[in-house]
Design an enzyme around this catalytic site. Structure first.
Site, PDB file in Angstrom:
ATOM      1  N   ASP A 175       0.818  -1.213   0.000  1.00  0.00           N
ATOM      2  CA  ASP A 175       0.000   0.000   0.000  1.00  0.00           C
ATOM      3  C   ASP A 175       0.852   1.264   0.000  1.00  0.00           C
ATOM      4  O   ASP A 175       0.361   2.340   0.354  1.00  0.00           O
ATOM      5  CB  ASP A 175      -0.930  -0.001   1.214  1.00  0.00           C
ATOM      6  N   GLU A 176       2.103   1.164  -0.407  1.00  0.00           N
ATOM      7  CA  GLU A 176       3.037   2.287  -0.322  1.00  0.00           C
ATOM      8  C   GLU A 176       3.367   2.849  -1.707  1.00  0.00           C
ATOM      9  O   GLU A 176       3.622   2.099  -2.654  1.00  0.00           O
ATOM     10  CB  GLU A 176       4.331   1.846   0.371  1.00  0.00           C
TER      11      GLU A 176
END
Length: 237
Positions: free
Chosen positions: A163-164
């Site tokens: 999710d980065e």
């Protein structure tokens, strides 16, 4: 029979060398008239069998050149795929670090500031648990699209894992990066991600760091990550 490197002109264009010009010194042992040659083969040796063999050799060389072109094209495609995140189409971590080194070198040489933004999509696990992993993919794509649509062409957007996300901002000092990071985070949260009948709000924690062009790029990425976590902890208070 020795075959030398191919000549660029066709055999029909090969001319017999004329007799030596008047007054030119004679070379001991030299023939009065040079033999015309094609691929190093004297004309007298160009029997039908030899001609057919040479034609086959030329055709094989053409095939090899075509194969080399195809292999180069496939290599270029493989290199591009190695730099791309397959879900979002953004650059991946490997490509981001390469671009970060390039930007840092430019900054060091010309004294031009650059900054790094680090984004973390909040509660991706919750989205996956409530709606399924397909919904999580939709949310990640929505973040990727909003980031890439609102930066300059010279900037670099990457999904560096899970999710980065990260954004390299060229020609941007720390103050400009802080303002841009806040604007992008607001943009991510401006509309929910939707697919079919479900929708989910999006939020992203973020951090910013002006790039030190003398520092290790992995360390700079880690410092931007730490800035993001510091802001996330502050927001939870």
């Amino acid at each position: 029979m020795k075959i030398s490197v191919a000549r660029s002109e066709p055999f029909a264009a090969v001319r017999r060398s004329g007799p030596a010009e008047a007054g030119a010194p004679a070379v001991a042992g030299a023939r009065a008239v040079d033999e015309a040659r094609f691929l190093g083969v004297a004309e007298a040796e160009l029997t039908p069998a030899v001609t057919a063999a040479l034609a086959a050799l030329v055709a094989e060389l053409d095939q090899l050149r075509g194969e080399v072109r195809r292999l180069k094209a496939r290599l270029a495609e493989a290199e591009a795929a190695a730099d791309e995140d397959p879900l979002t189409g953004l650059k991946n971590r490997r490509a981001l670090l390469r671009e970060l080194r390039r930007v840092a070198a430019f900054s060091l040489r010309y004294g031009s500031p650059a900054s790094l933004l680090f984004f973390d999509l909040d509660d991706l696990k919750g989205i996956n648990d409530r709606y399924g992993h397909a919904a999580g993919d939709v949310a990640l794509k929505a973040v990727a699209n909003r980031l890439s649509a609102h930066v300059r062409e010279s900037d670099v957007v990457a999904r560096i894992g899970g999710d980065e996300f990260a954004v390299i901002l060229v020609q941007a000092d720390d103050a400009a990066a802080q303002a841009k990071g806040e604007a992008l985070a607001s943009l991510i949260a401006s509309a929910p991600a939707t697919s079919g009948t479900w929708r989910t709000p999006l939020r992203a924690s973020w951090g910013a760091r002006q790039i030190d062009p003398t520092a290790d790029c992995e360390a700079e990425l880690a410092r931007a990550d730490a800035a993001m976590f510091a802001m996330k902890r502050q927001a939870r208070r």
